[in-house]
Design an enzyme around this catalytic site. Structure first.
Site, PDB file in Angstrom:
ATOM      1  N   HIS B  56      -5.463  -5.175  -4.069  1.00  0.00           N
ATOM      2  CA  HIS B  56      -6.826  -4.654  -3.971  1.00  0.00           C
ATOM      3  C   HIS B  56      -6.960  -3.450  -4.901  1.00  0.00           C
ATOM      4  CE1 HIS B  56      -8.085  -6.473   0.189  1.00  0.00           C
ATOM      5  NE2 HIS B  56      -7.464  -7.353  -0.568  1.00  0.00           N
ATOM      6  N   GLU B  58      -7.994  -0.371  -4.467  1.00  0.00           N
ATOM      7  CA  GLU B  58      -7.488   0.914  -3.982  1.00  0.00           C
ATOM      8  C   GLU B  58      -5.959   0.966  -4.010  1.00  0.00           C
ATOM      9  OE1 GLU B  58      -9.676  -1.099  -2.506  1.00  0.00           O
ATOM     10  OE2 GLU B  58     -11.080  -0.012  -1.222  1.00  0.00           O
ATOM     11  N   CYS B  86     -10.779  -1.725   3.010  1.00  0.00           N
ATOM     12  CA  CYS B  86     -10.373  -2.599   4.112  1.00  0.00           C
ATOM     13  C   CYS B  86      -9.231  -1.913   4.873  1.00  0.00           C
ATOM     14  CB  CYS B  86      -9.922  -3.959   3.558  1.00  0.00           C
ATOM     15  SG  CYS B  86      -8.228  -3.959   2.901  1.00  0.00           S
ATOM     16  N   CYS B  89      -6.136  -1.155   2.730  1.00  0.00           N
ATOM     17  CA  CYS B  89      -6.333  -0.066   1.775  1.00  0.00           C
ATOM     18  C   CYS B  89      -6.499   1.273   2.487  1.00  0.00           C
ATOM     19  CB  CYS B  89      -7.546  -0.364   0.900  1.00  0.00           C
ATOM     20  SG  CYS B  89      -7.279  -1.781  -0.189  1.00  0.00           S
TER      21      CYS B  89
END
Lengths: 159, 159
Positions: B56, B58, B86, B89
């Site tokens: 992801h 991040e 999420c 993250c």
């Protein structure tokens, strides 16, 4: 469900990895990923030595397994881990589509050993404004627009 | 807290990264990490193209920033992200010690675009036996022993 003989074997490898990892400069955590009865990834925690706060054993094992299988979808895999996954690792396990987790120790023992797993579970359960970390929202319209563009993008690969 | 002029600049970079990432084969997410008023990492989501469910925006930005600073401790950093993090993250952000998150879109818009962020938040809030993923515990004594060994290990680096 109780764990069976094969589970005990794989979980023992994860625990042994955690133990060996301590003297190897890592944190006391290990994880193993199994596909079709075969170990396809085995990793210890490398946060401090690897200069990577995301390098928990489960995340490292997921990266290895998905690289080995050349897919982000590990839905036919089981993960064995020496300790209950923290929220970051549990999130990673969901995103990988892994179907089952077998673990030995838990977040309460990890807290006794000085790790923040349980605190982070508590933080995530709070509304954004109640957390210890500052969370500010801005440019919502611009952010939403990108997600709408994704919805309309013809070549997207959903995951 | 409201976001200021500088925040808008950095958040715009994160949103632009998300948008460019779509046509570059990635998911519609981007993140930027700022230390002392300077961008030290910028990343888009690379889950599908990178064969890595943990990639992801991040997490990728945290890996880059900690590699650049050669430490797992990003406590003097702020993360700007095109969408609310999420659970994976957000967990990574806590482990990195980041002090502030500035985000644009949110988990509800992400859900409309087909992403599981909100579902995973709900799953994490449930007790282990109530989740859609199977979680089995075994060899607790052996797992606990490793954490006790860590407590007694003289050369450990706590994090």
């Amino acid at each position: 469900m109780d764990i069976n003989f094969e589970d005990r074997e794989f979980l023992s490898i994860a625990i042994r990895t955690a133990e060996e990892n301590i003297s190897d400069g890592g944190g006391p955590f290990g994880a193993v990923i199994v596909s079709d009865g075969r170990v396809i990834a085995r990793a210890g925690n490398r946060v401090v030595t690897g200069h990577d706060p995301t390098a928990h054993a489960e995340v490292m094992a997921i990266r290895m397994a998905s690289s080995a299988l050349q897919t982000h979808d590990l839905s036919n895999c089981v993960i064995y881990t020496s300790c209950e996954p923290c929220p970051m690792c549990l999130g990673a396990i969901y995103w990988a589509g892994i179907s089952r987790i077998v673990y030995a120790s838990d977040r309460y023992m990890a807290a006794e050993a000085g790790f923040d797993d349980n605190r982070i579970y508590t933080e995530l359960s709070l509304a954004t404004g109640k957390r210890s970390i500052v969370m500010d929202q801005g440019l919502k319209h611009e952010g939403d627009s990108v997600l709408k563009k994704w919805e309309d993008f013809p070549d997207k690969v959903p995951y």
